[in-house]
Design an enzyme around this catalytic site. Structure first.
Site, PDB file in Angstrom:
ATOM      1  N   LYS A   8       0.786  -1.166   0.027  1.00 25.53           N
ATOM      2  CA  LYS A   8      -0.081   0.040   0.077  1.00 25.53           C
ATOM      3  C   LYS A   8       0.827   1.137   0.032  1.00 25.53           C
ATOM      4  CE  LYS A   8       0.717   1.328   4.347  1.00 25.53           C
ATOM      5  NZ  LYS A   8       1.528   2.480   4.697  1.00 25.53           N
ATOM      6  N   GLY A  13       7.321   1.702   5.031  1.00 21.87           N
ATOM      7  CA  GLY A  13       6.245   2.464   4.726  1.00 21.87           C
ATOM      8  C   GLY A  13       5.119   1.775   3.780  1.00 21.87           C
ATOM      9  N   MET A  14       5.119   0.548   3.336  1.00 19.75           N
ATOM     10  CA  MET A  14       4.231   0.116   2.570  1.00 19.75           C
ATOM     11  C   MET A  14       3.616  -1.193   3.133  1.00 19.75           C
ATOM     12  SD  MET A  14       7.027   0.038  -0.809  1.00 19.75           S
ATOM     13  CE  MET A  14       5.586  -0.189  -1.883  1.00 19.75           C
ATOM     14  N   GLY A  15       3.615  -1.239   4.520  1.00 13.92           N
ATOM     15  CA  GLY A  15       2.281  -2.073   4.847  1.00 13.92           C
ATOM     16  C   GLY A  15       2.735  -3.867   5.006  1.00 13.92           C
ATOM     17  N   SER A  21       0.130  -6.617   5.597  1.00 19.33           N
ATOM     18  CA  SER A  21      -0.442  -7.314   4.725  1.00 19.33           C
ATOM     19  C   SER A  21      -0.264  -8.670   4.458  1.00 19.33           C
ATOM     20  CB  SER A  21       0.359  -6.629   3.039  1.00 19.33           C
ATOM     21  OG  SER A  21      -0.094  -7.517   2.169  1.00 19.33           O
ATOM     22  N   ASP A  52      -3.478  -1.551  10.651  1.00 18.54           N
ATOM     23  CA  ASP A  52      -3.520  -1.472   9.127  1.00 18.54           C
ATOM     24  C   ASP A  52      -3.909  -2.963   8.649  1.00 18.54           C
ATOM     25  OD1 ASP A  52      -2.136   0.827   9.507  1.00 18.54           O
ATOM     26  OD2 ASP A  52      -0.258   0.070   8.322  1.00 18.54           O
TER      27      ASP A  52
END
Ligand code: ATP
Length: 285
Positions: free
Chosen positions: A10, A99-101, A105, A136
């Site tokens: 994300k 910062g891309m989860g 995920s 998240d």
């Protein structure tokens, strides 16, 4: 029989810190956009020995129950009342602490994969389980653009179809902890946003308007990251000079994303960045 599922990444097109709570968490308002690239792949094998064994393709990534995906499997086993006898493998493509989860995920992908197979939990129960693993995680169960509030765990889904512009993600291949980024926000940045940017951003996504998206990006965590890591400012300026409509840091960084006017301009930018900066990874969406 092995089961397998994609675990997407994300970016945050918008991230506003509204208030710092006494427990040091921040109340935020953020717009999440799921990305197809990069994505990890999670595979699950049913084995004879009881327990959960988790491995990954990335040396140094925590394994077994230290990994968020392993904890997700254990939580599913507990809540669904299914004895675990699983071997889980993560093929990692999402940069870690970027910062891309990635971790969230992976956890959501494990929950989805197990529940698709066993069908024991309702969507509501699955979402409730997800939030116990991380704020998240519920977003990745849905995998569609979402606005999150609270500490990022309360979701709403704007009506209508939101169309993502051409996006290039650049990861500078060093990690930043979310804790560092949140601890270093200048206090004067924290507070309500009366600019209307978030509404305009959603309108631009609905209207398939890359320029409107680009004009309304925002991240309260970015300033401290640009200051601490000059490479990030260099990357951002470079992308603005080479065809990006705008560029910003995603989440707690250090990955950046550029919003491009067309798919062609995104591909040219990807080549230009890869040529000019040796030690970065680029992902085209
Ligand atoms: P976010 O954008 O949600 O803050 P991030 O991309 O910055 O997340 P992650 O890649 O999720 O951060 O990883 C953060 C930490 O979690 C790392 O230090 C890593 O060791 C640990 N971790 C545990 N499980 C995983 C996993 N399955 N994938 C990635 N990191 C994991």
């Amino acid at each position: 029989m092995a089961l397998s599922i994609a675990s997407r990444s994300k970016i945050n097109l918008y991230l506003k810190t509204l208030r710092r709570r006494p427990d040091r968490y921040h109340e935020i308002e953020t717009l999440f956009l799921p990305l197809d690239v990069p994505a990890d792949r999670i595979s699950l094998d049913f084995v004879n020995a009881p327990g959960i064994r988790l491995t990954s393709s990335l040396p140094g990534l925590p394994e077994n129950l230290e990994n968020l995906a392993g904890r997700a499997a254990l939580a599913y086993s507990d809540m669904a009342g299914i004895p675990a006898a699983w071997s889980i493998r993560i093929e990692k493509a999402i940069p870690v602490a970027a910062g891309m989860g990635g971790g969230s995920s992976n956890a959501a992908a494990v929950l989805r994969l197990l529940n698709d197979h066993y069908g024991k939990l309702s969507e509501k129960d699955l979402a409730a389980l997800a939030v116990t693993l991380g704020a998240d995680v519920p977003f990745f169960l849905q995998n569609r653009p979402a606005i999150a509030t609270g500490i990022g765990e309360i979701f709403r889904y704007p009506a209508g179809e939101l169309i993502a512009p051409p996006i290039l993600v650049v990861n500078p291949r060093f990690p930043v902890s979310s804790k560092w980024a949140y601890c270093n926000i200048a206090p004067e940045r924290i507070g309500a946003d009366r600019s209307g940017r978030l509404d305009r951003l959603v309108e631009a996504l609905r209207g398939n308007d890359p320029k409107g998206v680009a004009e309304n990006l925002h991240n309260d965590l970015a300033a401290a990251l640009y200051k601490k890591f000059p490479l990030l400012s260099l990357l951002r300026d470079f992308m603005l000079e080479h065809g990006a409509l705008n560029a910003e840091i995603t989440g707690s960084g250090p990955s950046l994303f550029a919003v491009c006017p067309t798919a062609e301009s995104r591909t040219s930018l990807a080549h230009a960045v890869a040529d000019a900066f040796e030690s970065v990874s680029v992902f085209e969406n």
